[in-house]
Write a protein that holds these residues in place. Structure first.
Motif, PDB file in Angstrom:
ATOM      1  N   SER A  49       0.242   3.938 -17.034  1.00  0.00           N
ATOM      2  CA  SER A  49       0.201   4.965 -15.998  1.00  0.00           C
ATOM      3  C   SER A  49       0.068   4.290 -14.637  1.00  0.00           C
ATOM      4  CB  SER A  49      -0.975   5.915 -16.234  1.00  0.00           C
ATOM      5  OG  SER A  49      -1.045   6.879 -15.211  1.00  0.00           O
ATOM      6  N   CYS A  50       0.792   4.796 -13.661  1.00  0.00           N
ATOM      7  CA  CYS A  50       0.734   4.241 -12.306  1.00  0.00           C
ATOM      8  C   CYS A  50       0.439   5.360 -11.308  1.00  0.00           C
ATOM      9  CB  CYS A  50       2.060   3.573 -11.932  1.00  0.00           C
ATOM     10  SG  CYS A  50       2.520   2.168 -12.989  1.00  0.00           S
ATOM     11  N   TRP A  51      -0.298   5.030 -10.283  1.00  0.00           N
ATOM     12  CA  TRP A  51      -0.575   5.973  -9.205  1.00  0.00           C
ATOM     13  C   TRP A  51      -0.728   5.203  -7.905  1.00  0.00           C
ATOM     14  CZ3 TRP A  51      -3.746   4.699 -13.188  1.00  0.00           C
ATOM     15  CH2 TRP A  51      -4.955   4.055 -12.875  1.00  0.00           C
ATOM     16  N   TYR A  52      -0.796   5.914  -6.814  1.00  0.00           N
ATOM     17  CA  TYR A  52      -0.808   5.278  -5.498  1.00  0.00           C
ATOM     18  C   TYR A  52      -2.159   5.471  -4.822  1.00  0.00           C
ATOM     19  CZ  TYR A  52       0.825   3.755  -0.924  1.00  0.00           C
ATOM     20  OH  TYR A  52       0.990   3.080   0.257  1.00  0.00           O
ATOM     21  N   TYR A  53      -2.796   4.341  -4.471  1.00  0.00           N
ATOM     22  CA  TYR A  53      -4.034   4.371  -3.700  1.00  0.00           C
ATOM     23  C   TYR A  53      -3.708   4.212  -2.217  1.00  0.00           C
ATOM     24  CZ  TYR A  53      -7.656   4.222  -7.296  1.00  0.00           C
ATOM     25  OH  TYR A  53      -8.514   4.540  -8.314  1.00  0.00           O
ATOM     26  N   PRO A 112       0.349   0.980  -4.798  1.00  0.00           N
ATOM     27  CA  PRO A 112       0.532   1.372  -6.197  1.00  0.00           C
ATOM     28  C   PRO A 112      -0.336   0.532  -7.142  1.00  0.00           C
ATOM     29  CG  PRO A 112       2.440   0.149  -5.400  1.00  0.00           C
ATOM     30  CD  PRO A 112       1.579   0.416  -4.207  1.00  0.00           C
ATOM     31  N   VAL A 113      -0.947   1.200  -8.122  1.00  0.00           N
ATOM     32  CA  VAL A 113      -1.787   0.551  -9.133  1.00  0.00           C
ATOM     33  C   VAL A 113      -1.365   1.070 -10.496  1.00  0.00           C
ATOM     34  CG1 VAL A 113      -4.126   0.256 -10.024  1.00  0.00           C
ATOM     35  CG2 VAL A 113      -3.724   0.309  -7.549  1.00  0.00           C
ATOM     36  N   CYS A 114      -1.204   0.169 -11.459  1.00  0.00           N
ATOM     37  CA  CYS A 114      -0.821   0.538 -12.816  1.00  0.00           C
ATOM     38  C   CYS A 114      -1.873   0.038 -13.804  1.00  0.00           C
ATOM     39  CB  CYS A 114       0.542  -0.054 -13.187  1.00  0.00           C
ATOM     40  SG  CYS A 114       1.922   0.591 -12.196  1.00  0.00           S
ATOM     41  N   SER A 115      -2.089   0.799 -14.855  1.00  0.00           N
ATOM     42  CA  SER A 115      -3.040   0.415 -15.888  1.00  0.00           C
ATOM     43  C   SER A 115      -2.641   1.063 -17.206  1.00  0.00           C
ATOM     44  CB  SER A 115      -4.467   0.823 -15.507  1.00  0.00           C
ATOM     45  OG  SER A 115      -4.581   2.230 -15.462  1.00  0.00           O
TER      46      SER A 115
END
Length: 219
Positions: A148-152, A157-160
């Protein structure tokens, strides 16, 4: 005046403030906080799979309107947590070993409630019932790990990777009774409550017994 007449007058004088205090519930609002204790539960499913929950603990808040000394209606929010253990048995013909797992079940409920106070006195038994929804969250895996990736705003962008877990929202009802004590503008209630969640389909429903203490005030 004869002694027995004096005794009757004294009893009436003592009862009048108590009756007035009970009557003062009419056309008032009340707010209360509630520690909640939920009973442990064991269940065996088809194929030998078993599940058990320990005693659960939680907290609730409620708001109600007293339309009369006897009748009130309101809304309640409640949260509870319990530790569980499961043993998953393999399907027939599967030689795999049973799988044991454990974790916590969290539930959050919102329900609309109605209450009938049997007496108008400050100390009275009562009956209550409600309808609402309960969200059940567990840490049981519901599928393989996913990315899953989202934007801080600060880091971009950060993925985990995360593991989806079982959670659902179900309709349910509650019914119970107890004793209420009005102390001036304050109130204490102790009650036993049966709460049932409709799981739907072949699973039917599951009922838990809760013991609850309400501490609140009228205004």
């Amino acid at each position: 005046m004869k002694p027995k007449h004096l005794a009757i007058v004294a009893l009436l004088a003592a009862a009048t403030p108590a009756l007035a205090q009970g009557q003062s519930r009419a056309r008032t609002n009340e707010f209360y906080l509630s520690p909640i204790f939920t009973n442990s539960k064991s269940r065996t499913f088809e194929g030998g799979t078993t599940a058990r929950t320990d005693d659960g603990y939680g907290f609730g808040i409620g708001f109600a309107r007293n339309f009369s000394p006897n009748l009130s209606a309101g809304v309640e929010l409640a949260w509870s947590q319990a530790y569980y253990r499961t043993t998953l048995q393999p399907a027939p013909g599967n030689a795999a070993a049973a799988i044991n797992s454990a974790g916590y079940i969290d539930t959050g409920s919102v329900r609309f409630v109605g209450t009938w106070n049997v007496l108008t006195t400050p100390i009275t038994p009562f009956l209550t019932g409600g309808l609402g929804w309960t969200h059940v969250y567990t840490d049981l895996p519901a599928g393989p790990p996913q990315n899953s990736c989202w934007y801080y705003p600060w880091w971009g962008p950060v993925c985990s990777t995360y593991i989806p877990t079982q959670n659902t929202t179900k309709f349910g009802w509650s019914a119970g009774g107890g004793v209420r004590w009005d102390i001036g503008p304050y109130l204490i209630r102790g009650l036993a409550l049966a709460q049932k969640i409709d799981q739907g389909g072949a699973q039917g429903g599951e009922t838990w017994t809760q013991i609850r203490l309400d501490f609140g005030m009228r205004f």
